[in-house]
Write an enzyme that holds these catalytic residues in place. Structure first.
Site, PDB file in Angstrom:
ATOM      1  N   GLU A 163       1.221  -1.427   0.153  1.00 48.70           N
ATOM      2  CA  GLU A 163      -0.039  -0.133  -0.175  1.00 48.70           C
ATOM      3  C   GLU A 163       1.112   1.053   0.066  1.00 48.70           C
ATOM      4  O   GLU A 163       0.871   2.094   0.489  1.00 48.70           O
ATOM      5  CB  GLU A 163      -0.996  -0.015   1.317  1.00 48.70           C
ATOM      6  N   ASN A 203       1.587  -5.936  -3.298  1.00 43.20           N
ATOM      7  CA  ASN A 203       0.682  -5.494  -2.943  1.00 43.20           C
ATOM      8  C   ASN A 203      -0.097  -4.086  -2.604  1.00 43.20           C
ATOM      9  O   ASN A 203       0.672  -3.273  -1.881  1.00 43.20           O
ATOM     10  CB  ASN A 203       0.163  -6.305  -1.610  1.00 43.20           C
ATOM     11  N   HIS A 240      -9.769  -5.954  -2.970  1.00 43.38           N
ATOM     12  CA  HIS A 240     -11.275  -5.680  -1.620  1.00 43.38           C
ATOM     13  C   HIS A 240     -12.546  -5.072  -2.946  1.00 43.38           C
ATOM     14  O   HIS A 240     -12.533  -3.625  -2.540  1.00 43.38           O
ATOM     15  CB  HIS A 240     -10.989  -4.460  -0.789  1.00 43.38           C
ATOM     16  N   GLU A 269      -6.597 -10.559  -1.170  1.00 37.77           N
ATOM     17  CA  GLU A 269      -7.685 -10.526  -0.146  1.00 37.77           C
ATOM     18  C   GLU A 269      -8.720 -10.015  -0.533  1.00 37.77           C
ATOM     19  O   GLU A 269      -9.621  -9.116   0.371  1.00 37.77           O
ATOM     20  CB  GLU A 269      -7.076  -9.274   0.682  1.00 37.77           C
ATOM     21  N   ASP A 271     -12.690 -10.120  -0.667  1.00 39.94           N
ATOM     22  CA  ASP A 271     -14.221  -9.814   0.059  1.00 39.94           C
ATOM     23  C   ASP A 271     -14.506  -8.791  -0.745  1.00 39.94           C
ATOM     24  O   ASP A 271     -14.534  -7.801  -1.523  1.00 39.94           O
ATOM     25  CB  ASP A 271     -13.725  -9.063   1.142  1.00 39.94           C
TER      26      ASP A 271
HETATM   27  C1  XIL Z   1      -6.226  -6.034   8.340  1.00 39.47           C
HETATM   28  C2  XIL Z   1      -6.637  -6.873   9.328  1.00 39.47           C
HETATM   29  O1  XIL Z   1      -7.932  -7.471   8.775  1.00 39.47           O
HETATM   30  C3  XIL Z   1      -7.408  -6.385  10.452  1.00 39.47           C
HETATM   31  O2  XIL Z   1      -8.090  -7.686  11.300  1.00 39.47           O
HETATM   32  C4  XIL Z   1      -6.906  -5.582  10.774  1.00 39.47           C
HETATM   33  O3  XIL Z   1      -7.069  -4.697  11.907  1.00 39.47           O
HETATM   34  C5  XIL Z   1      -6.492  -4.764   9.632  1.00 39.47           C
HETATM   35  O4  XIL Z   1      -5.805  -5.222   8.601  1.00 39.47           O
HETATM   36  N1  XIL Z   1      -5.172  -4.501   3.395  1.00 39.47           N
HETATM   37  C6  XIL Z   1      -4.052  -4.997   4.272  1.00 39.47           C
HETATM   38  C7  XIL Z   1      -4.731  -6.120   5.316  1.00 39.47           C
HETATM   39  O5  XIL Z   1      -2.748  -5.580   3.937  1.00 39.47           O
HETATM   40  O6  XIL Z   1      -3.376  -6.552   6.098  1.00 39.47           O
HETATM   41  C8  XIL Z   1      -5.231  -5.522   6.198  1.00 39.47           C
HETATM   42  O7  XIL Z   1      -5.337  -6.283   6.799  1.00 39.47           O
HETATM   43  C9  XIL Z   1      -6.594  -4.896   4.732  1.00 39.47           C
HETATM   44  C10 XIL Z   1      -6.985  -4.021   4.134  1.00 39.47           C
END
Ligand code: XIL
Length: 491
Positions: A163, A203, A240, A269, A271
């Protein structure tokens, strides 16, 4: 990294293996590749991909959670346990307790692990947040070295940097960025030197839409890195589709455009708000349509486990039941089957695996040395028990590392009382020792290109790391160094 060729060659090898077996008239079980798989991991493996999930260490003793996770997924990411605040809570004091808990849980079940993440503006330990300039730069380097040394040879990939971009494609204004614009390439160079065996990924989120500024900013950085030889192997698109964003129609264009730069891509990741079946189906299909899209990871198991649980964005409901989106993903993976949906664009670097070399003379003992690791195929604890999985271990030439290639293509150990044996024919099937029985899952081709292929499966001996204790498995031949082995006579 050599290009991935999994699916293209796999078909050729299997066809050749199947036809030679048919000619030989052997009574065998040839895997029914068209058969639908019943779990996400197995369905994805049909096309050489993985299907993963994020795991939280403190949920592992919830049996509904761990049962679903172990059954459905074959790649695991620690949701928080390998992040900087978890792994180096005090400067110079590393803590791998919960990261290792997840690593051990996964690998004991034959699941692979992605590392997440080494350098990130968020979830830094307090001491790191207050650093800047050359002190912070050095702390980042030390952190990468410390964490990667611990997991050396064990992980499929690392999200080295997470990020680092703004929505408009410029660099995010973080304390790390404040150490100089070259911080990302320094992180990647440090990571490559720390563990050359693992894939190094950048990432990020909101890089799924090809016409978005952030996507273009990341793309230009990857292009620049590839043109200057900065080591990078993969781009993770977090995917996401929550919090207001949704599947863009050009997602596949984004994946194929990154891949065309010479990197693997993965959805890391996933969702989706309310688990829209059409979006889940669409994102899965986009990955399947891009040969270098190597796998998909969802960010949690059940809706109740999600960091955005109010959006019910995952594939299982709070009770652990499969949702409609689960079925849409499974069906898409099964429909892709074993073949590529598009031809690989890269040219082969390894020759086909169908022509065995003249094997070493029958009767002599050999080490089987992994070219990437320099370690030997070894029977743990010199066990003679049927079903003991073989591993990589430092070569010492004792009887549990002495293999004889016989005229009937067996690889025997302990003077012929046990054979190298594949406990199945699919991807990730365990390689073990077993009493010799003359069957084709105990026959091996030692090939001129350095691979060892199973006569029954057509698949290659494969390891996912280089360290002591790494287990050996079958996997689609892909031309990479982790599938290269040499038979070295023990004189
Ligand atoms: C999130 C986790 O799911 C949570 O439990 C934590 O509080 C915050 O981080 N991008 C990422 C992940 O790369 O590491 C993040 O995970 C979600 C967004």
């Amino acid at each position: 990294m050599k290009p991935l060729l999994r699916r293209g060659r796999y078909r050729v090898v299997l066809a050749a293996a199947a036809s030679s077996l048919a000619l030989a008239g052997a009574a065998l079980v040839v895997p029914t590749l068209a058969q639908a798989a019943s779990t996400l991991g197995a369905a994805a493996a049909q096309s050489g991909r993985y299907f993963g999930t994020a795991i939280a260490a403190n949920r592992l003793n919830d049996s509904t959670y761990s049962t679903i996770a172990a059954r459905e997924f074959n790649m695991i990411t620690a949701e928080n346990e390998m992040k900087p605040d978890a792994t180096q809570p005090q400067r110079g004091q590393f803590n791998f307790n919960s990261g290792d808990q997840i690593y051990n849980w996964a690998t004991q079940r034959g699941l692979k692990v992605r590392g997440h993440t080494l350098a990130w503006h968020a979830q830094q330990p307090g001491w790191m947040q207050s650093l800047s300039g050359s002190t912070l730069r050095q702390a980042m380097i030390d952190h990468i070295n410390g964490v990667m040394a611990h997991y050396k040879g064990k992980l499929a990939a690392w999200d080295v940097v997470n990020e680092a971009f703004n929505e408009d494609g410029s660099r995010r204004n973080s304390n790390l960025q404040g150490t100089g614009n070259d911080w990302i390439e320094v992180a990647f160079r440090t990571a490559r030197a720390a563990d050359p065996s693992t894939k190094l990924c950048y990432n990020d989120y909101n890089i799924e839409n090809w016409s978005y500024g952030k996507t273009q900013g990341v793309y230009r950085m990857i292009q620049d890195f590839k043109s200057r030889g900065v080591p990078i192997d993969c781009v993770g698109l977090q995917t996401h589709f929550t919090g207001g964003s949704s599947l863009p129609s050009n997602f596949q264009t984004t994946l194929s455009s990154f891949a065309a730069l010479g990197v693997d891509v993965a959805l890391t990741e996933v969702d989706v708000t309310n688990a829209s079946t059409s979006q889940y189906q669409g994102l899965t299909q986009a990955c399947l349509n891009v040969p270098r899209c190597i796998g998909i990871t969802v960010w949690g198991v059940r809706d109740s486990d999600s960091w955005r649980s109010n959006e019910n964005p995952l594939l299982f409901d709070g009770g652990g039941n499969k949702k409609a989106a689960y079925t849409s993903v499974l069906n898409a993976l099964n429909a892709a089957g074993p073949g590529p949906t598009t031809s690989p664009t890269t040219s082969p670097t390894a020759t086909p695996t169908t022509s065995p070399t003249t094997p070493p003379p029958a009767g002599g003992a050999n080490r089987i040395v992994g070219s990437q690791s320099g370690r030997c195929i070894d029977v743990p604890n010199s066990s003679q028990t049927n079903g003991t999985r073989v591993q990589l271990y430092d070569c010492h030439g004792n009887t549990n590392q002495q293999w004889t290639y016989t005229a009937s293509r067996q690889l025997t150990v302990y003077g012929g009382s046990r054979c190298l044996d594949a406990a199945g024919s699919g991807n990730s099937a365990a390689i073990q020792i077993y009493a010799c029985n003359g069957q084709t899952n105990q026959q091996w081709n030692v090939n001129s290109n350095g691979t060892v292929t199973g006569v029954q499966s057509g698949r290659c001996l494969d390891v996912w790391g280089t360290g002591n204790g790494q287990q050996v498995q079958l996997y689609d031949c892909n031309g990479q160094a982790n599938q290269q082995f040499r038979l070295v006579p023990i004189s």
